[in-house]
Structure formats: C-alpha cells, structure tokens
Design an enzyme around this catalytic site. Structure first.
Site, short mmCIF file in Angstrom:
data_model
loop_
_atom_site.label_atom_id
_atom_site.label_comp_id
_atom_site.label_asym_id
_atom_site.label_seq_id
_atom_site.Cartn_x
_atom_site.Cartn_y
_atom_site.Cartn_z
N SER A 110 32.49 66.93 42.96
CA SER A 110 33.05 66.52 44.24
C SER A 110 33.91 65.26 44.10
O SER A 110 33.71 64.46 43.19
CB SER A 110 31.92 66.22 45.23
OG SER A 110 31.11 67.35 45.42
N1 SAH Z 1 26.63 67.68 42.99
C1 SAH Z 1 27.55 68.31 42.07
C2 SAH Z 1 28.58 69.14 42.81
C3 SAH Z 1 28.85 70.42 42.08
S1 SAH Z 1 29.74 71.65 42.96
C4 SAH Z 1 28.18 67.29 41.14
O1 SAH Z 1 28.04 66.08 41.35
O2 SAH Z 1 28.78 67.70 40.15
C5 SAH Z 1 28.45 72.61 43.73
C6 SAH Z 1 27.40 73.21 42.82
O3 SAH Z 1 26.52 73.98 43.67
C7 SAH Z 1 27.94 74.19 41.78
O4 SAH Z 1 27.49 73.78 40.52
C8 SAH Z 1 27.33 75.53 42.17
O5 SAH Z 1 27.01 76.36 41.08
C9 SAH Z 1 26.07 75.10 42.93
N2 SAH Z 1 25.51 76.08 43.86
C10 SAH Z 1 26.16 76.94 44.69
N3 SAH Z 1 25.29 77.68 45.40
C11 SAH Z 1 24.02 77.27 45.01
C12 SAH Z 1 22.69 77.65 45.36
N4 SAH Z 1 22.44 78.62 46.26
N5 SAH Z 1 21.66 77.01 44.78
C13 SAH Z 1 21.88 76.04 43.85
N6 SAH Z 1 23.11 75.64 43.46
C14 SAH Z 1 24.17 76.24 44.04
#
Ligand code: SAH
Length: 226
Positions: free
Chosen positions: A75
């Site tokens: 993000s």
């Molecule tokens: N907090 C992260 C943001 C990553 S983007 C950071 O600092 O890098 C969002 C993430 O959510 C992705 O890695 C994606 O695979 C995950 N995601 C999407 N749907 C999900 C679910 N149902 N359960 C767990 N993770 C999920």
C-alpha cells in the site's frame, strides 16, 4: 540469513524517509507513533527482488503503491499511515491484520508495540514474509496462511482489526472477533476505488461506522491460494 544494512544506504534512505514523513504530516497524519514507525522502517527492503531495481528503490519513499510479488502491491505510505492512525494503537493492543503481503504494515504495527496476528491467502507471499520479517529484526508477529474472511476464531477477540485488501462487504466474522470498544478499519467497495470504513464496536450487536475518503486496494478474495 541476516539482512545487512549498508551504512551509506541507511544514511541515504533515512533522509528519504524523513522527507516522506514530512509529506505525510502535510497530508494530515498526526499520530507521532505512526510517523516514528515510518521513519524507522526500511521500506526499500520490502519489495519483490525481481522488480527492486535501483530506479524503483528510489521510489520506495515516494508516496506510491509498488509490486511485492504474486501480483500484489504494497500500500501507499499514506494509506498505511491513515489506516494505522485510525486504529488508535496503544502498546500491547492485540491486532488482527488481513493481508500480510510483504509485511510492511505488520512491521509498522510491531514497531508501535502491538501484538500482531496476520493472515495472508497467497502461499508464496506468506512463505516469503514469514521468513523475511524476523530476518529484518521484526520477530513476534504470528503469521497465518489462510482466508481472512474467516478471521482467527482460536485467537479472538482482538482489540483492533485492519483489513488491507478491498472488501466487497464487512465480514461478519471479523465483527464478531473484535472486543467491545474495539476498532475495525476496512476499505469497502467492489469498484476501482473503495471507501475507508472505521467501525467501533459499541456492544455485542451495535456498531458505529464512519466513512473516510476513497482509496485503492487489491481485492479481498475468498479462500486460500496455493
Ligand atoms: N499489508 C500489506 C498490503 C498487501 S496488499 C503490505 O503492507 O504489504 C493486500 C494483501 O491481501 C495481498 O497480499 C493479498 O494476497 C491479501 N489478501 C487478499 N484477500 C485476502 C484474504 N481473503 N485473506 C488474507 N489475505 C488476503
């Protein structure tokens, strides 16, 4: 393997982080603990190695979303700062994070003294981040390979819940797994943009919801992905 941070790089990147923190302040972030965490964490080390070219490293501290592998993105720093500020973190808070990704948001929460439980549905990212965070010195987060829609009933309740993927609706399980008085920060929407929802759980079935501006997240998907 321990990650060795070259002193010269550290000096250069610290300067960049200082400027990033100034930008975040100008955009309205005021929580000193959030800003201190961002000042301290080497964001440039969290990217997908295959795309971490010098030009991209230079962007690590600009307010941009960048690739972290498995088709996912880290993000924007402003989004991380905004969501974390809305969680109103105190030391010792038990926090559930949905979407571990590269672990940057996890590191921010750990740096602020939270006890972090984080779920990632992409096996590749889960495996990578579970090894990466301790190598960087961020031990203590409990990271799970699973589906965030289900939360972690075995570790509930949580003081705070942060969802870092775009949720089509607010998952009932996450509301259930939050303490009374707890806060849930979740971007809601199915289109290109989502509305940031901040929910306070008042009683077992009463919630107060506030909406804050538009953000862009990758979608929150059902079930694990091997
Ligand atoms: N907090 C992260 C943001 C990553 S983007 C950071 O600092 O890098 C969002 C993430 O959510 C992705 O890695 C994606 O695979 C995950 N995601 C999407 N749907 C999900 C679910 N149902 N359960 C767990 N993770 C999920």
């Amino acid at each position: 393997m321990q990650i060795v941070i070259n002193n010269e790089d550290e000096y250069l990147f610290r300067g960049k982080r200082k400027r990033l923190v100034e930008q975040l302040k100008e955009k309205g972030i005021t929580d000193a603990n959030v800003l201190n965490a961002i000042l301290k964490i080497p964001r440039h080390l969290f990217f997908d190695e295959s795309t971490a070219r010098p030009a991209l490293l230079d962007h690590a501290y600009s307010d941009k979303a960048l690739k972290i592998g498995a088709g996912q993105t880290i993000s924007h720093p402003f989004t991380v700062a905004f969501q974390t500020e809305k969680l109103n973190i105190s030391r010792g808070d038990k926090v559930l994070e949905i979407g571990t990704g590269c672990g940057y948001q996890t590191a921010v929460l750990l740096e602020m003294g939270a006890k972090v439980y984080s779920i990632e549905r992409q096996k590749e990212l889960y495996d990578k981040t579970k090894l990466f965070l301790p190598r960087l010195g961020y031990r203590g987060a409990k990271i799970f390979y699973g589906d965030g829609y289900k939360g972690l009933p075995q570790f509930a309740p949580f003081d705070k819940v942060i969802v870092t993927a775009a949720a089509p609706y607010i998952p009932e399980e996450l509301l259930k797994q939050t303490v009374i008085g707890g806060i849930i920060v979740i971007p809601v929407g199915e289109g290109a943009e989502q509305i940031m929802n901040v929910i306070v759980k008042k009683t077992e079935n009463e919630y107060v919801k506030q909406e804050f501006g538009k953000f862009k997240f990758v979608p929150m998907l059902q079930n694990k992905n091997p």
